[in-house]
Design an enzyme around this catalytic site. Structure first.
Site, PDB file in Angstrom:
ATOM      1  N   TYR A  41       0.729   4.104  13.469  1.00  0.00           N
ATOM      2  CA  TYR A  41      -0.700   4.882  13.491  1.00  0.00           C
ATOM      3  C   TYR A  41      -1.385   4.189  14.536  1.00  0.00           C
ATOM      4  CZ  TYR A  41       1.079   6.561   8.978  1.00  0.00           C
ATOM      5  OH  TYR A  41       1.667   7.202   8.141  1.00  0.00           O
ATOM      6  N   PRO A  49       1.040  -1.214   0.011  1.00  0.00           N
ATOM      7  CA  PRO A  49       0.023  -0.083   0.013  1.00  0.00           C
ATOM      8  C   PRO A  49       0.948   1.291  -0.122  1.00  0.00           C
ATOM      9  CG  PRO A  49      -0.262  -1.310   2.100  1.00  0.00           C
ATOM     10  CD  PRO A  49       0.583  -1.960   1.154  1.00  0.00           C
ATOM     11  N   CYS A  51       0.244   5.391   0.179  1.00  0.00           N
ATOM     12  CA  CYS A  51      -0.568   6.622   0.073  1.00  0.00           C
ATOM     13  C   CYS A  51      -0.121   7.580  -1.123  1.00  0.00           C
ATOM     14  CB  CYS A  51      -0.128   7.514   1.500  1.00  0.00           C
ATOM     15  SG  CYS A  51      -0.735   6.750   2.918  1.00  0.00           S
ATOM     16  N   ALA A  93      -3.381   3.249   2.357  1.00  0.00           N
ATOM     17  CA  ALA A  93      -4.051   3.472   3.467  1.00  0.00           C
ATOM     18  C   ALA A  93      -5.430   4.409   3.335  1.00  0.00           C
ATOM     19  CB  ALA A  93      -3.023   4.006   4.544  1.00  0.00           C
TER      20      ALA A  93
HETATM   21  C1  LIG Z   1       4.934   6.844  -1.284  1.00  0.00           C
HETATM   22  C2  LIG Z   1       4.787   5.821  -0.264  1.00  0.00           C
HETATM   23  C3  LIG Z   1       3.536   5.555   0.293  1.00  0.00           C
HETATM   24  C4  LIG Z   1       3.311   4.603   1.190  1.00  0.00           C
HETATM   25  N1  LIG Z   1       2.097   4.694   2.077  1.00  0.00           N
HETATM   26  C5  LIG Z   1       1.935   3.533   2.903  1.00  0.00           C
HETATM   27  C6  LIG Z   1       0.686   3.064   3.305  1.00  0.00           C
HETATM   28  O1  LIG Z   1      -0.466   3.803   2.855  1.00  0.00           O
HETATM   29  N2  LIG Z   1       0.243   2.098   4.269  1.00  0.00           N
HETATM   30  C7  LIG Z   1       1.576   1.295   4.670  1.00  0.00           C
HETATM   31  O2  LIG Z   1       1.287   0.369   5.326  1.00  0.00           O
HETATM   32  N3  LIG Z   1       2.904   1.675   4.033  1.00  0.00           N
HETATM   33  C8  LIG Z   1       3.119   2.704   3.120  1.00  0.00           C
HETATM   34  N4  LIG Z   1       4.258   2.895   2.708  1.00  0.00           N
HETATM   35  C9  LIG Z   1       5.238   2.078   3.208  1.00  0.00           C
HETATM   36  C10 LIG Z   1       5.461   0.770   2.061  1.00  0.00           C
HETATM   37  O3  LIG Z   1       4.299   0.440   1.987  1.00  0.00           O
HETATM   38  C11 LIG Z   1       6.646  -0.007   2.447  1.00  0.00           C
HETATM   39  O4  LIG Z   1       6.435  -0.739   3.522  1.00  0.00           O
HETATM   40  C12 LIG Z   1       8.077   0.698   2.724  1.00  0.00           C
HETATM   41  O5  LIG Z   1       8.170   1.439   1.734  1.00  0.00           O
HETATM   42  C13 LIG Z   1       9.044  -0.382   2.595  1.00  0.00           C
HETATM   43  O6  LIG Z   1       8.891  -1.331   1.376  1.00  0.00           O
HETATM   44  P1  LIG Z   1       9.803  -0.970   0.085  1.00  0.00           P
HETATM   45  O7  LIG Z   1      11.446  -0.923   0.681  1.00  0.00           O
HETATM   46  O8  LIG Z   1       9.693  -1.979  -0.687  1.00  0.00           O
HETATM   47  O9  LIG Z   1       9.739   0.581  -0.222  1.00  0.00           O
HETATM   48  C14 LIG Z   1       4.517   3.855   1.942  1.00  0.00           C
HETATM   49  C15 LIG Z   1       5.648   3.815   1.107  1.00  0.00           C
HETATM   50  C16 LIG Z   1       5.938   4.909   0.128  1.00  0.00           C
HETATM   51  C17 LIG Z   1       7.272   4.869  -0.644  1.00  0.00           C
END
Ligand SMILES: Cc1cc2nc3c(=O)[nH]c(=O)nc-3n(C[C@H](O)[C@H](O)[C@H](O)COP(=O)(O)O)c2cc1C
Length: 365
Positions: free
Chosen positions: A182, A23, A25, A57
């Site tokens: 959160y 997910p 945002c 989210a």
């Molecule tokens: C632009 C952006 C928005 C994010 N929004 C959410 C979200 O809505 N809910 C959530 O649980 N994590 C959110 N995250 C965290 C990611 O889902 C993920 O857990 C985190 O970036 C680590 O994974 P990655 O190394 O593949 O980026 C967001 C991350 C990014 C970069």
């Protein structure tokens, strides 16, 4: 044979592979309503080659949003707007679709990241936040009002309401956001929860907020729809949640009817930092999968196809979630399939890009 590209079943939901778009945002909604940005963005992700896309989210009440731009499912307008996006993705995409349901708690009323990412200032229409205890997320953040038992009951009912809306929209998976500082995470962590009532103190009491929501939501989510929770594998602080706590929580949530656990970590205060090693949550997920015996997904610095393949092929998790790597390369799944000698489903409009149709299959290498 690639394990990453083998199918996986979550409840009655058949995923074509183990790649999940985490997910993310977008901070681009209008009073909680998804719009053309989301149509384009989620529409793109629905064709990235992942078996499942989890929509950002999406908040259960207006004051539960992180920013003025966050999506919600607290009104009929929100529901209609999200339904339009999801109808588009189902018609024109290949992935199954899930949504993350959330309440931002003491991290609500904040600026979009590109506006600074801190607490909303006077004049920027800030609002009162709630938390388990009157402890701010960090310096300069709002001091949350202590959630009363009425607030707790209202938020629980709001989760159920939003989940009902998500079910009407037709999501294949519903994911509860219990991580990243959160509201639910702030109840679970001893760093942010100093209550002395039935929602604070012992681990059992701190788990109560999330467990009650999980039970209430499970009661309305049909068995065939996958219900998951993104939990905290570690607070990465000596005084915070440990991997043992995560295992205990996952066991309890399994007993409450949760179908899968997604392992994330960190974010309980503004100054905590996650490790920066590739796949830093994988050892935690491995323990949860082994000791809890629940479908397990892991997220965090999983970037390369062979790295993702190893996580699932070595049995450390059943699925991998990826955020930034897929934002960076929205056809990540296609590229990974080519690298691992596998296939991904493609919409008819894009069939001609399938490597097997290219003259000279050597391009595959
Ligand atoms: C632009 C952006 C928005 C994010 N929004 C959410 C979200 O809505 N809910 C959530 O649980 N994590 C959110 N995250 C965290 C990611 O889902 C993920 O857990 C985190 O970036 C680590 O994974 P990655 O190394 O593949 O980026 C967001 C991350 C990014 C970069």
């Amino acid at each position: 044979m690639s394990t990453l590209f083998s199918p996986f079943r979550l409840a009655d939901v058949e995923l074509s592979n183990r790649i999940v778009v985490s997910p993310m945002c977008q901070y681009s909604a209008d009073d909680g309503c998804a719009n053309d940005w989301h149509l384009g963005h989620v529409g793109m992700l629905a064709n990235c080659g992942a078996g499942l896309v989890i929509v950002e989210a999406t908040h259960v009440e207006r004051h539960g949003r992180i920013t003025h731009g966050c999506t919600g499912l607290y009104s009929d307008e929100n529901e209609a707007a999200m339904a339009r996006v999801i109808a588009h993705c189902r018609r024109h995409g290949t992935a199954r679709l899930g949504i993350q349901i959330a309440h931002a708690g003491r991290k609500a009323s904040s600026q979009r990241p590109w506006e600074g990412g801190g607490a909303l200032k006077t004049g920027a229409d800030p609002w009162e936040t709630i938390g388990p205890s009157p402890i701010p997320f960090g310096e300069g953040w709002h001091v949350p009002r202590v959630a009363t038992l009425e607030d707790i009951a209202r938020v629980r009912a709001a989760f159920v309401n939003s989940v009902r809306r998500a079910l009407r929209i037709g999501f294949d998976a519903i994911e509860l956001h219990y991580a990243h500082g959160y509201l639910a995470h702030s109840f679970m962590s001893p760093v942010s929860n100093h209550r002395i009532d039935q929602y604070g103190g012992s681990l059992e009491n701190r788990m109560r907020f999330g467990r009650e929501i999980a039970q209430a939501v499970r009661a309305v989510v049909p068995k065939g729809v996958a219900l998951g929770a993104r939990i905290t594998g570690s607070d990465w602080r000596d005084d915070g949640l440990s991997v043992d706590d995560a295992v205990t929580y996952a066991k309890a949530l399994k007993a409450d009817g949760i179908d899968y656990i997604d392992v994330s970590s960190g974010g309980i205060t503004a100054d905590t930092r996650n490790p920066t090693t590739p796949g830093y949550n994988v050892p935690i997920a491995e323990r949860i999968k082994r000791e809890v015996g629940i479908a397990t997904r892991v997220v965090g610095l999983i970037v390369a196809p062979d790295q993702a393949e190893a996580v699932v092929a070595d049995g450390k998790a059943d699925m991998v979630a990826m955020a930034r790597a897929i934002l960076d390369d929205p056809r990540w799944g296609w590229r990974a399939a080519r690298a691992l000698g596998a296939e991904v489903p493609r919409v008819p409009q894009y069939q001609r890009a399938a490597p097997k149709l290219w003259p000279g299959a050597a391009m595959r290498a």
